[in-house]
Design an enzyme around this catalytic site. Structure first.
Site, PDB file in Angstrom:
ATOM      1  N   LYS A 120      -7.686  -0.774  33.287  1.00 25.00           N
ATOM      2  CA  LYS A 120      -8.536   0.363  33.651  1.00 25.00           C
ATOM      3  C   LYS A 120      -9.059   1.074  32.395  1.00 25.00           C
ATOM      4  O   LYS A 120     -10.257   1.366  32.302  1.00 25.00           O
ATOM      5  CB  LYS A 120      -7.767   1.354  34.531  1.00 25.00           C
ATOM      6  CG  LYS A 120      -8.632   2.511  35.025  1.00 25.00           C
ATOM      7  CD  LYS A 120      -7.846   3.435  35.940  1.00 25.00           C
ATOM      8  CE  LYS A 120      -6.875   4.280  35.166  1.00 25.00           C
ATOM      9  NZ  LYS A 120      -6.214   5.307  36.003  1.00 25.00           N
ATOM     10  N   ASP A 138     -10.139   3.653  39.405  1.00 22.22           N
ATOM     11  CA  ASP A 138      -9.085   4.654  39.467  1.00 22.22           C
ATOM     12  C   ASP A 138      -8.861   5.041  40.924  1.00 22.22           C
ATOM     13  O   ASP A 138      -9.382   4.388  41.837  1.00 22.22           O
ATOM     14  CB  ASP A 138      -9.438   5.874  38.609  1.00 22.22           C
ATOM     15  CG  ASP A 138     -10.634   6.655  39.164  1.00 22.22           C
ATOM     16  OD1 ASP A 138     -11.283   6.183  40.122  1.00 22.22           O
ATOM     17  OD2 ASP A 138     -10.914   7.747  38.640  1.00 22.22           O
TER      18      ASP A 138
END
Length: 212
Positions: A120, A138
């Site tokens: 991420k 997210d």
């Protein structure tokens, strides 16, 4: 959601925010990298408060190494998990200097090899600092993708891969920011603001809220 609706979905998000940006404050790829590492389980507001103290003192790998782990902790101690984050940032700074000439690498493998950097974080840096059409999934993007019907998935990686196929190419570079902001301010977790949502009619969510 079919292709025509996906295109209209992002066209509308683009119409109200033509040049979306992260809410993290930064002036270089390194500052962005540190801010994203700090943002895990923390708000952008909280991270910005900490980096406003940190960056005037140290905003390069060498400067942060000279600050030291304990010195770094004093600047970021208002952020959750600051002990482990400080440790990882120090290790990352050392690795950047030893292996990358102090520069943030612009490729996924090298980014993910840095301490404290996962997929991420790498995606955020690749997209925001280097303009690559990646999508960092997210909690906001995971929720919006599943709730709207853009991309159903049980894991962030599954959603990421489906979004990269589902988002029309002209919108792919900025999709990351549009989806985060939409999830943060409109398609909120506890009570989505469906009455004010500009893509309400395109959304597959069955439990839409009504105006009070």
């Amino acid at each position: 959601m079919n292709r025509a609706n996906r295109e209209e979905f992002f066209r509308r998000l683009q119409s109200v925010n033509p040049e979306p940006r992260t809410e993290l404050e930064y002036d270089s790829p390194f500052e962005l990298l540190v801010a994203v590492i700090l943002s895990a389980q923390a708000t952008d507001v909280g991270v910005n408060k900490a980096t406003r103290r940190l960056y005037p003192v140290a905003n390069t790998p060498q400067a942060i190494l000279e600050l030291g782990e304990e010195g770094l902790k004093r600047h970021i101690r208002t952020i959750g998990l600051f002990n482990s984050k400080a440790h990882n940032i120090i290790l990352t700074c050392r690795k950047l200097l030893e292996e990358h000439g102090g520069e943030v690498p612009a490729n996924r493998a090298a980014l993910e090899a840095l301490p404290g950097v996962g997929r991420k974080t790498a995606n955020v840096v690749l997209n925001t600092a280097f303009g690559e059409p990646t999508i960092a999934v997210d909690t906001h993007i995971f929720r919006v993708a599943n709730r709207t019907g853009l991309a159903h998935g049980k894991t962030p990686l599954e959603v990421e891969r489906k979004l990269l196929k589902a988002v029309p190419e002209p919108f792919r570079k900025d999709a990351h920011h549009w989806l985060i902001l939409h999830g943060r301010y409109t398609c909120k977790a506890r009570k989505p603001d469906c009455p004010r949502c500009i893509v309400r009619d395109l959304c597959a969510y069955r439990n839409k809220t009504e105006a009070e």
